[in-house]
Design an enzyme around this catalytic site. Structure first.
Site, PDB file in Angstrom:
ATOM      1  N   ARG A  44       0.844  -1.186   0.000  1.00 53.96           N
ATOM      2  CA  ARG A  44       0.000   0.000   0.000  1.00 53.96           C
ATOM      3  C   ARG A  44       0.887   1.248   0.000  1.00 53.96           C
ATOM      4  NH1 ARG A  44       1.905   1.815   3.911  1.00 53.96           N
ATOM      5  NH2 ARG A  44       0.753   3.740   3.597  1.00 53.96           N
ATOM      6  N   GLY A  45       0.241   2.424  -0.145  1.00 54.49           N
ATOM      7  CA  GLY A  45       0.999   3.649  -0.336  1.00 54.49           C
ATOM      8  C   GLY A  45       1.163   3.847  -1.835  1.00 54.49           C
ATOM      9  N   ALA A  46       0.892   5.067  -2.296  1.00 51.42           N
ATOM     10  CA  ALA A  46       0.775   5.288  -3.737  1.00 51.42           C
ATOM     11  C   ALA A  46       1.979   4.790  -4.557  1.00 51.42           C
ATOM     12  CB  ALA A  46       0.497   6.771  -3.990  1.00 51.42           C
ATOM     13  N   ARG A  89      -7.590  -0.265  -6.965  1.00 55.21           N
ATOM     14  CA  ARG A  89      -7.726   0.908  -6.094  1.00 55.21           C
ATOM     15  C   ARG A  89      -7.776   2.147  -6.984  1.00 55.21           C
ATOM     16  NH1 ARG A  89      -4.287   1.176  -0.783  1.00 55.21           N
ATOM     17  NH2 ARG A  89      -6.203   2.226  -0.140  1.00 55.21           N
ATOM     18  N   GLN A 196      -2.597   2.868   9.809  1.00 57.84           N
ATOM     19  CA  GLN A 196      -1.280   2.901   9.151  1.00 57.84           C
ATOM     20  C   GLN A 196      -0.267   3.697   9.975  1.00 57.84           C
ATOM     21  OE1 GLN A 196      -4.181   3.291   7.605  1.00 57.84           O
ATOM     22  NE2 GLN A 196      -4.144   2.618   5.471  1.00 57.84           N
ATOM     23  N   ASP A 237      -1.894  10.747  -2.662  1.00 58.53           N
ATOM     24  CA  ASP A 237      -2.260   9.690  -3.618  1.00 58.53           C
ATOM     25  C   ASP A 237      -2.542  10.252  -4.999  1.00 58.53           C
ATOM     26  OD1 ASP A 237      -2.925   8.580  -0.809  1.00 58.53           O
ATOM     27  OD2 ASP A 237      -2.700   6.857  -2.157  1.00 58.53           O
ATOM     28  N   ASN A 247      -5.369  12.462  -0.147  1.00 56.95           N
ATOM     29  CA  ASN A 247      -4.525  11.620   0.713  1.00 56.95           C
ATOM     30  C   ASN A 247      -5.442  10.904   1.699  1.00 56.95           C
ATOM     31  OD1 ASN A 247      -1.909  10.656   1.560  1.00 56.95           O
ATOM     32  ND2 ASN A 247      -2.120  11.917   3.385  1.00 56.95           N
TER      33      ASN A 247
END
Ligand code: MRU
Length: 364
Positions: A44-46, A89, A196, A237, A247
């Site tokens: 995860r995380g852009a 996503r 997170q 993001d 975000n």
């Protein structure tokens, strides 16, 4: 452990759903496993989502090549599998940026045999992973200049090495300031509903030895009002043409609070997060996740059965609440439209050595 690593024909990921208590790796042997890992937030995380999708495309190409699929059938089957990755996503634009880069290789290699195409895709994915570290370190250098010695810094969600290939975006800036010898203290928002901040950012900062305090999201205003927050730094993001930035849910509220307390609120993001094709934040697709993530805490139900719950995974901070956007090509100040166009219209790949770009230390 690396956030993601290509080894012996598989993509290995740190399973971020199990951190920090059960550090473990997950092996993705096919494109479907990568799609599942992205959707379930194992990765995860852009920036990390984009990199995983790039390697997922490699896995898709390799299995089609091994199955003897050739020509137009190879290309259309691979594009269909890439579309599945693209449906995982919707908010992080890095996913689509990465798939676009893989699609370009597919077009360049139109005349090649499937195994050669798969090899070319792997070279591109490896290049993206290498660039990611250079980009994060460059943002770290630019951003650290905005952190005075002794700063108390608020951050939200996780933007460290786990959210990218390595080093991190907003957390990379904090890390860079710390490595320069600046004294910092980080306020870590826990980041409901999936924690997170509490699970991942706290874990990374602890390992790096950077001083921090974990708070629940609703405590940020309390500490700002007491004068205990000097700067806020978050990742993104998707940042659109007018500077509005999506975000993790809760970022918008933190930005409004920071504005009310005259605290500079910075976004840190690579140019692969900039989406010039979208004019303003209201047009950004916001991922809606399963409400069970809200009615439960750490997997245990906490709300009454049979109720409604909403679960937007991201929100949009309007440009007017953003003090600056830190990219690998320089710091963009308001009004953002021209500066963002200047940094993002240049090739997403470095067109000059990063050492040269850093020597310029430009502010766009
Ligand atoms: O749902 P997540 O955990 O993928 O959300 C991640 C974030 O919102 C990050 O802040 C963003 O991707 C920037 S990461 C460098």
């Amino acid at each position: 452990m690396n956030t993601l690593e290509w080894k012996e024909g598989s993509l290995w990921l740190i399973d971020q759903t199990r951190l920090p208590l059960e550090p473990s790796l997950v092996e993705c042997r096919d494109i479907q496993a990568v799609a599942e890992a992205i959707k379930a937030l194992r990765v995860r995380g852009a920036p990390a989502i984009g990199l995983a999708a790039a390697y997922g495309t490699v896995l898709g190409a390799r299995s089609l090549a091994s199955a003897g699929v050739t020509g137009d059938r190879f290309r259309s089957a691979l594009e269909a599998a890439m579309a599945v990755l693209g449906s995982t996503r919707p908010t992080a634009v890095n996913l689509f940026w990465a798939l676009d880069r893989m699609q370009k290789i597919l077009s360049q290699e139109a005349e090649s045999q499937p195994h050669a195409i798969a090899n070319a895709l792997l070279l591109e994915a490896d290049a993206m992973l290498r660039e990611d570290e250079e980009i994060n370190r460059s943002m770290g250098q630019y951003g650290a200049e905005l952190i005075p010695d002794g700063s108390k810094i608020l951050t939200h969600c996780n933007t460290g090495a786990l959210a990218a290939g390595s080093y991190g975006t907003a957390l990379g800036v904090i890390r860079s300031a710390w490595e320069q010898g600046k004294r910092v203290h980080v306020w870590v928002d826990e980041t409901r509903p999936l924690l997170q901040g509490a699970r991942l950012t706290a874990w990374e900062l602890q390992q790096a030895g950077i001083p921090f305090t974990l708070i629940t999201d609703n405590m940020a205003g309390y500490f700002m009002a007491r004068g205990d927050v000097d700067v806020a730094m978050v990742g993104a993001d998707r940042i659109v043409a007018n500077g509005d930035a999506a975000n993790k849910i809760g970022t918008y509220g933190a930005a409004v609070l920071a504005h009310a307390h005259d605290i500079p609120f910075y976004f840190v993001a690579p140019t692969s997060t900039v989406d010039l094709a979208t004019a303003s934040g209201d047009l950004i697709p916001i991922e809606q996740r399963n409400p069970d993530e809200v009615t439960t805490f750490a997997g245990k139900r906490v709300a009454p059965e049979g109720i409604d719950a909403a679960n937007p995974a991201f929100d949009v901070t309007p440009a007017r609440f953003i003090a600056a956007i830190i990219t690998e090509r320089g710091v963009v100040r308001p009004p953002f439209a021209d500066g963002l166009a200047a940094v993002a219209c240049r090739s997403a790949r470095p067109v000059e050595p990063f050492s040269t770009a850093l020597a310029g230390k430009e502010s766009v």
